[in-house]
Design a protein around this motif. Structure first.
Motif, PDB file in Angstrom:
ATOM      1  N   VAL A  46       7.742  42.491  13.215  1.00  0.00           N
ATOM      2  CA  VAL A  46       7.371  41.522  12.186  1.00  0.00           C
ATOM      3  C   VAL A  46       8.373  40.385  12.270  1.00  0.00           C
ATOM      4  O   VAL A  46       9.572  40.618  12.473  1.00  0.00           O
ATOM      5  N   TYR A  47       7.892  39.151  12.109  1.00  0.00           N
ATOM      6  CA  TYR A  47       8.783  37.997  12.170  1.00  0.00           C
ATOM      7  C   TYR A  47       8.806  37.264  10.836  1.00  0.00           C
ATOM      8  O   TYR A  47       7.754  36.937  10.281  1.00  0.00           O
ATOM      9  N   PHE A  48      10.003  36.993  10.350  1.00  0.00           N
ATOM     10  CA  PHE A  48      10.195  36.161   9.164  1.00  0.00           C
ATOM     11  C   PHE A  48      10.521  34.750   9.638  1.00  0.00           C
ATOM     12  O   PHE A  48      11.429  34.558  10.455  1.00  0.00           O
ATOM     13  N   VAL A  49       9.769  33.754   9.140  1.00  0.00           N
ATOM     14  CA  VAL A  49      10.001  32.361   9.535  1.00  0.00           C
ATOM     15  C   VAL A  49      11.052  31.768   8.605  1.00  0.00           C
ATOM     16  O   VAL A  49      10.764  31.413   7.467  1.00  0.00           O
ATOM     17  N   VAL A  50      12.263  31.685   9.088  1.00  0.00           N
ATOM     18  CA  VAL A  50      13.384  31.207   8.275  1.00  0.00           C
ATOM     19  C   VAL A  50      13.423  29.679   8.262  1.00  0.00           C
ATOM     20  O   VAL A  50      13.676  29.062   7.230  1.00  0.00           O
ATOM     21  N   GLU A  51      13.164  29.068   9.410  1.00  0.00           N
ATOM     22  CA  GLU A  51      13.104  27.606   9.509  1.00  0.00           C
ATOM     23  C   GLU A  51      11.935  27.225  10.404  1.00  0.00           C
ATOM     24  O   GLU A  51      11.567  27.962  11.325  1.00  0.00           O
ATOM     25  N   GLY A  52      11.332  26.056  10.137  1.00  0.00           N
ATOM     26  CA  GLY A  52      10.256  25.557  10.974  1.00  0.00           C
ATOM     27  C   GLY A  52       8.906  26.147  10.610  1.00  0.00           C
ATOM     28  O   GLY A  52       8.689  26.602   9.486  1.00  0.00           O
ATOM     29  N   SER A  53       7.986  26.154  11.576  1.00  0.00           N
ATOM     30  CA  SER A  53       6.646  26.700  11.351  1.00  0.00           C
ATOM     31  C   SER A  53       6.041  27.119  12.684  1.00  0.00           C
ATOM     32  O   SER A  53       6.472  26.654  13.748  1.00  0.00           O
ATOM     33  N   VAL A  54       5.030  27.985  12.611  1.00  0.00           N
ATOM     34  CA  VAL A  54       4.378  28.476  13.825  1.00  0.00           C
ATOM     35  C   VAL A  54       2.865  28.439  13.630  1.00  0.00           C
ATOM     36  O   VAL A  54       2.364  28.458  12.501  1.00  0.00           O
ATOM     37  N   ASN A  55       2.135  28.398  14.734  1.00  0.00           N
ATOM     38  CA  ASN A  55       0.678  28.447  14.712  1.00  0.00           C
ATOM     39  C   ASN A  55       0.199  29.779  15.267  1.00  0.00           C
ATOM     40  O   ASN A  55       0.695  30.245  16.304  1.00  0.00           O
ATOM     41  N   ILE A  56      -0.776  30.387  14.573  1.00  0.00           N
ATOM     42  CA  ILE A  56      -1.431  31.594  15.063  1.00  0.00           C
ATOM     43  C   ILE A  56      -2.666  31.138  15.822  1.00  0.00           C
ATOM     44  O   ILE A  56      -3.567  30.522  15.235  1.00  0.00           O
ATOM     45  N   VAL A  57      -2.727  31.417  17.123  1.00  0.00           N
ATOM     46  CA  VAL A  57      -3.797  30.855  17.951  1.00  0.00           C
ATOM     47  C   VAL A  57      -4.413  31.916  18.862  1.00  0.00           C
ATOM     48  O   VAL A  57      -3.807  32.953  19.143  1.00  0.00           O
ATOM     49  N   ASN A  58      -5.618  31.634  19.306  1.00  0.00           N
ATOM     50  CA  ASN A  58      -6.279  32.391  20.363  1.00  0.00           C
ATOM     51  C   ASN A  58      -6.956  31.408  21.297  1.00  0.00           C
ATOM     52  O   ASN A  58      -7.068  30.217  20.995  1.00  0.00           O
ATOM     53  N   TYR A  59      -7.444  31.906  22.422  1.00  0.00           N
ATOM     54  CA  TYR A  59      -8.073  31.046  23.411  1.00  0.00           C
ATOM     55  C   TYR A  59      -9.434  31.606  23.809  1.00  0.00           C
ATOM     56  O   TYR A  59      -9.572  32.807  24.067  1.00  0.00           O
ATOM     57  N   GLY A  60     -10.448  30.734  23.817  1.00  0.00           N
ATOM     58  CA  GLY A  60     -11.780  31.137  24.222  1.00  0.00           C
ATOM     59  C   GLY A  60     -11.857  31.340  25.715  1.00  0.00           C
ATOM     60  O   GLY A  60     -10.902  31.080  26.460  1.00  0.00           O
ATOM     61  N   VAL A  61     -13.023  31.802  26.186  1.00  0.00           N
ATOM     62  CA  VAL A  61     -13.226  32.043  27.611  1.00  0.00           C
ATOM     63  C   VAL A  61     -13.023  30.752  28.405  1.00  0.00           C
ATOM     64  O   VAL A  61     -12.505  30.766  29.527  1.00  0.00           O
ATOM     65  N   SER A  62     -13.397  29.628  27.796  1.00  0.00           N
ATOM     66  CA  SER A  62     -13.248  28.338  28.472  1.00  0.00           C
ATOM     67  C   SER A  62     -11.818  27.818  28.437  1.00  0.00           C
ATOM     68  O   SER A  62     -11.510  26.797  29.041  1.00  0.00           O
ATOM     69  N   GLY A  63     -10.948  28.517  27.708  1.00  0.00           N
ATOM     70  CA  GLY A  63      -9.568  28.070  27.555  1.00  0.00           C
ATOM     71  C   GLY A  63      -9.333  27.249  26.320  1.00  0.00           C
ATOM     72  O   GLY A  63      -8.201  26.835  26.047  1.00  0.00           O
ATOM     73  N   ARG A  64     -10.385  27.019  25.544  1.00  0.00           N
ATOM     74  CA  ARG A  64     -10.252  26.221  24.326  1.00  0.00           C
ATOM     75  C   ARG A  64      -9.415  26.958  23.290  1.00  0.00           C
ATOM     76  O   ARG A  64      -9.615  28.143  23.023  1.00  0.00           O
ATOM     77  N   GLU A  65      -8.462  26.236  22.711  1.00  0.00           N
ATOM     78  CA  GLU A  65      -7.555  26.842  21.724  1.00  0.00           C
ATOM     79  C   GLU A  65      -8.200  26.868  20.343  1.00  0.00           C
ATOM     80  O   GLU A  65      -8.792  25.898  19.904  1.00  0.00           O
ATOM     81  N   VAL A  66      -8.081  28.013  19.672  1.00  0.00           N
ATOM     82  CA  VAL A  66      -8.564  28.169  18.305  1.00  0.00           C
ATOM     83  C   VAL A  66      -7.371  28.540  17.434  1.00  0.00           C
ATOM     84  O   VAL A  66      -6.714  29.558  17.673  1.00  0.00           O
ATOM     85  N   THR A  67      -7.068  27.711  16.443  1.00  0.00           N
ATOM     86  CA  THR A  67      -5.948  27.969  15.549  1.00  0.00           C
ATOM     87  C   THR A  67      -6.437  28.667  14.294  1.00  0.00           C
ATOM     88  O   THR A  67      -7.293  28.156  13.586  1.00  0.00           O
ATOM     89  N   TYR A  68      -5.892  29.849  14.020  1.00  0.00           N
ATOM     90  CA  TYR A  68      -6.281  30.596  12.837  1.00  0.00           C
ATOM     91  C   TYR A  68      -5.520  30.140  11.592  1.00  0.00           C
ATOM     92  O   TYR A  68      -6.086  30.054  10.504  1.00  0.00           O
TER      93      TYR A  68
END
Length: 236
Positions: A46-68
């Motif tokens: 488990v990760y606690f974000v102490v500073e900054g921010s992160v994106n939760i992402v996946n990639y489709g078959v075509s390589g297209r990025e999907v941000t959750y």
């Protein structure tokens, strides 16, 4: 600073327990765009974000990025794999320079067992994620791209702490992030925001998007839905 004092999930812990927990974490800094978690990797922390921010992402078959979702400082991610021991459900990429504290699955489970109030917070977060994802699935099945963008804006908005009965989004995600969340293009998002701004329904100042007319956006979605259904009926 390597402390967990700003992590919302841990606010109920006495200060000395947060200090002890921080000592059990593995601390790392990531640069913008750097991959933190690979869904095919073996890490289950488990990760606690102490500073900054992160994106939760996946990639489709075509390589297209999907941000959750975007996880901001004070929040956490990775609890699913820490709880069930299975593979990650998504990738995680640094959205900005960030400082993270990684806690092993065994330590996280021990934390949940010792503190029912923290367990309940985790459960409520998981329920909230399920509800949001259910809404997005419905949107993808029933709404056009413009409607989905508007719906996502409404979904992200929170009450303005200063102005009663007003709403805002802070920090406002990039157009690319919004596009990936609702499965459309950045150009469509830009066009929708431009229209809403021109109609006085939203206004952007710095990193904040103010919803000047939430009811107007809701009505715009309904108008588009009616136009779409009327067009389909006429073509039959």
């Amino acid at each position: 600073m390597q402390n967990l004092d700003r992590i919302e999930l841990l606010q109920s812990l006495p200060a000395e327990e947060r200090v002890a927990l921080a000592a059990q974490c593995a601390w790392r800094t990531f640069a913008p765009g750097e991959q933190i978690v690979d869904r095919s990797g073996d890490c289950r922390d488990v990760y606690f974000v102490v500073e900054g921010s992160v994106n939760i992402v996946n990639y489709g078959v075509s390589g297209r990025e999907v941000t959750y979702a975007t996880i901001e400082a004070g929040e956490y991610f990775g609890e699913l794999s820490a709880i069930d021991g299975r593979a990650r459900s998504a990738n995680v990429v640094a959205n900005a320079r960030c400082l993270l504290a990684g806690l092993s699955p065994s330590r996280f489970q021990e934390l949940l067992m010792r503190h029912p109030d923290i367990t309940m917070q985790v459960l409520k977060r998981l329920v909230r994620i399920i509800r949001v994802n259910d809404d997005r699935i419905l949107d993808l099945s029933t709404l056009g791209a413009v409607q989905r963008v508007c719906q996502e804006i409404l979904r992200m908005a929170e009450p303005d702490p200063i102005t009663p009965k007003s709403w805002l989004i802070y920090p406002m995600p990039t157009q690319s992030v919004i596009a990936s969340r609702v499965s459309t293009t950045r150009e469509t998002v830009a066009r929708v925001l431009g229209h809403l701004t021109q109609e006085g329904m939203v206004a952007k100042k710095g990193k904040t998007l103010y919803l000047r007319d939430r009811a107007g956006i809701e009505e715009y979605i309904r108008t588009l839905a009616f136009a779409s259904s009327s067009g389909q009926a006429a073509s039959r």
